[in-house]
Write a protein that holds these residues in place. Structure first.
Motif, PDB file in Angstrom:
ATOM      1  N   ARG A 164       0.680  -1.301  -0.025  1.00  0.00           N
ATOM      2  CA  ARG A 164      -0.010  -0.025  -0.005  1.00  0.00           C
ATOM      3  C   ARG A 164       1.222   1.236   0.076  1.00  0.00           C
ATOM      4  O   ARG A 164       0.580   2.376  -0.545  1.00  0.00           O
ATOM      5  CB  ARG A 164      -0.891  -0.206   1.181  1.00  0.00           C
ATOM      6  CG  ARG A 164      -2.086  -1.231   1.069  1.00  0.00           C
ATOM      7  CD  ARG A 164      -2.824  -1.248   2.150  1.00  0.00           C
ATOM      8  NE  ARG A 164      -3.371  -0.094   2.824  1.00  0.00           N
ATOM      9  CZ  ARG A 164      -4.634   0.372   2.731  1.00  0.00           C
ATOM     10  NH1 ARG A 164      -5.623  -0.675   2.367  1.00  0.00           N
ATOM     11  NH2 ARG A 164      -5.126   1.550   3.013  1.00  0.00           N
ATOM     12  N   SER A 189      -4.295  -9.390  -3.133  1.00  0.00           N
ATOM     13  CA  SER A 189      -5.587 -10.239  -3.148  1.00  0.00           C
ATOM     14  C   SER A 189      -5.248 -11.501  -2.675  1.00  0.00           C
ATOM     15  O   SER A 189      -3.944 -12.105  -2.751  1.00  0.00           O
ATOM     16  CB  SER A 189      -6.204  -9.997  -4.465  1.00  0.00           C
ATOM     17  OG  SER A 189      -5.210 -10.546  -5.591  1.00  0.00           O
ATOM     18  N   CYS A 203     -10.041 -17.489   5.316  1.00  0.00           N
ATOM     19  CA  CYS A 203     -10.999 -16.355   4.985  1.00  0.00           C
ATOM     20  C   CYS A 203     -11.419 -15.842   6.557  1.00  0.00           C
ATOM     21  O   CYS A 203     -11.660 -14.750   6.759  1.00  0.00           O
ATOM     22  CB  CYS A 203     -12.083 -16.888   4.471  1.00  0.00           C
ATOM     23  SG  CYS A 203     -11.799 -17.096   2.648  1.00  0.00           S
ATOM     24  N   LYS A 234     -10.804 -12.115   8.127  1.00  0.00           N
ATOM     25  CA  LYS A 234     -12.041 -11.309   8.731  1.00  0.00           C
ATOM     26  C   LYS A 234     -11.903 -11.063  10.289  1.00  0.00           C
ATOM     27  O   LYS A 234     -12.146  -9.881  10.611  1.00  0.00           O
ATOM     28  CB  LYS A 234     -13.225 -12.057   8.398  1.00  0.00           C
ATOM     29  CG  LYS A 234     -13.532 -12.164   6.970  1.00  0.00           C
ATOM     30  CD  LYS A 234     -14.813 -12.965   6.486  1.00  0.00           C
ATOM     31  CE  LYS A 234     -14.984 -12.812   4.936  1.00  0.00           C
ATOM     32  NZ  LYS A 234     -16.090 -13.626   4.509  1.00  0.00           N
ATOM     33  N   THR A 254      -9.303 -10.691  12.043  1.00  0.00           N
ATOM     34  CA  THR A 254      -8.204  -9.726  12.259  1.00  0.00           C
ATOM     35  C   THR A 254      -8.392  -8.298  11.457  1.00  0.00           C
ATOM     36  O   THR A 254      -7.795  -7.337  11.790  1.00  0.00           O
ATOM     37  CB  THR A 254      -6.983 -10.171  11.858  1.00  0.00           C
ATOM     38  OG1 THR A 254      -7.087 -10.402  10.356  1.00  0.00           O
ATOM     39  CG2 THR A 254      -6.587 -11.493  12.411  1.00  0.00           C
ATOM     40  N   GLY A 255      -9.462  -8.331  10.752  1.00  0.00           N
ATOM     41  CA  GLY A 255      -9.667  -7.091   9.954  1.00  0.00           C
ATOM     42  C   GLY A 255      -8.818  -6.915   8.913  1.00  0.00           C
ATOM     43  O   GLY A 255      -9.042  -5.837   8.068  1.00  0.00           O
ATOM     44  N   ASP A 292      -9.193  -8.545   6.067  1.00  0.00           N
ATOM     45  CA  ASP A 292     -10.184  -8.356   4.813  1.00  0.00           C
ATOM     46  C   ASP A 292     -10.476  -7.055   4.472  1.00  0.00           C
ATOM     47  O   ASP A 292     -10.902  -7.039   3.385  1.00  0.00           O
ATOM     48  CB  ASP A 292     -11.382  -9.315   5.106  1.00  0.00           C
ATOM     49  CG  ASP A 292     -12.141  -8.783   6.138  1.00  0.00           C
ATOM     50  OD1 ASP A 292     -11.638  -8.339   7.051  1.00  0.00           O
ATOM     51  OD2 ASP A 292     -13.515  -8.947   5.900  1.00  0.00           O
ATOM     52  N   GLU A 293     -10.217  -5.939   5.076  1.00  0.00           N
ATOM     53  CA  GLU A 293     -10.900  -4.710   4.903  1.00  0.00           C
ATOM     54  C   GLU A 293      -9.846  -4.072   3.999  1.00  0.00           C
ATOM     55  O   GLU A 293     -10.052  -3.078   3.283  1.00  0.00           O
ATOM     56  CB  GLU A 293     -10.877  -3.847   6.227  1.00  0.00           C
ATOM     57  CG  GLU A 293     -11.957  -4.530   7.255  1.00  0.00           C
ATOM     58  CD  GLU A 293     -13.284  -3.493   7.228  1.00  0.00           C
ATOM     59  OE1 GLU A 293     -13.291  -2.631   6.819  1.00  0.00           O
ATOM     60  OE2 GLU A 293     -14.313  -4.352   7.715  1.00  0.00           O
ATOM     61  N   PHE A 294      -8.508  -4.638   3.966  1.00  0.00           N
ATOM     62  CA  PHE A 294      -7.440  -4.037   3.216  1.00  0.00           C
ATOM     63  C   PHE A 294      -6.856  -4.663   1.957  1.00  0.00           C
ATOM     64  O   PHE A 294      -5.918  -4.370   1.398  1.00  0.00           O
ATOM     65  CB  PHE A 294      -6.260  -3.618   4.429  1.00  0.00           C
ATOM     66  CG  PHE A 294      -6.548  -2.900   5.269  1.00  0.00           C
ATOM     67  CD1 PHE A 294      -6.620  -1.468   5.397  1.00  0.00           C
ATOM     68  CD2 PHE A 294      -6.972  -3.438   6.553  1.00  0.00           C
ATOM     69  CE1 PHE A 294      -7.014  -0.695   6.313  1.00  0.00           C
ATOM     70  CE2 PHE A 294      -7.423  -2.738   7.710  1.00  0.00           C
ATOM     71  CZ  PHE A 294      -7.384  -1.436   7.522  1.00  0.00           C
ATOM     72  N   THR A 323      -8.294  -7.927  -1.180  1.00  0.00           N
ATOM     73  CA  THR A 323      -9.301  -8.633  -1.951  1.00  0.00           C
ATOM     74  C   THR A 323      -9.287 -10.056  -1.745  1.00  0.00           C
ATOM     75  O   THR A 323      -8.117 -10.676  -1.889  1.00  0.00           O
ATOM     76  CB  THR A 323      -9.481  -8.066  -3.350  1.00  0.00           C
ATOM     77  OG1 THR A 323      -9.243  -6.715  -3.596  1.00  0.00           O
ATOM     78  CG2 THR A 323     -10.373  -8.653  -4.090  1.00  0.00           C
TER      79      THR A 323
END
Length: 109
Positions: free
Chosen positions: A74, A81, A90, A94, A96-97, A99-101, A103
């Motif tokens: 980033r 991804s 998966c 999710k 750990t969060g 998945d927000e950063f 794909t």
């Protein structure tokens, strides 16, 4: 608990326009450095993918490598991804969060 017989291995493949790290085996404290080196070899100025379809176990050591790779990508304008991840991986992403950063892609098998 990880399986001592599931040695971690990784290979980087060019699939179409995408650079993909295909991971196999366990990603744990013993293999995290090898996983980190493989993720670093993907580079940082483009979008890359991780395919953990053959990963049999992942703990926080693997998640830490993914988080570090995300930060690096980033910072340089790239993206990460994850393809073909098991439901367990998966769920870890999710919880750990992460998945927000990134794909999460489900590709046809």
């Amino acid at each position: 608990m990880s399986n001592p017989d599931c040695v971690f291995e990784a290979e980087i493949l060019q699939i179409g326009d995408d650079l993909v790290l295909v991971a196999h085996g366990d990603i744990d404290m013993a293999s995290a450095s090898k996983f980190g080196v493989a993720m670093f070899e993907l580079g940082c100025s483009r979008s890359v993918a991780l395919d953990p379809a053959d990963v049999t176990f992942m703990n926080s050591s693997g998640l830490s490598v993914i988080a570090g790779t995300l930060r690096r990508l980033r910072r340089e304008g790239g993206a990460l991804s994850v393809r073909n991840a098991s439901p367990q991986i998966c769920r870890l992403l999710k919880i750990t969060g992460l998945d927000e950063f990134l794909t999460i892609e489900e590709l046809p098998k």
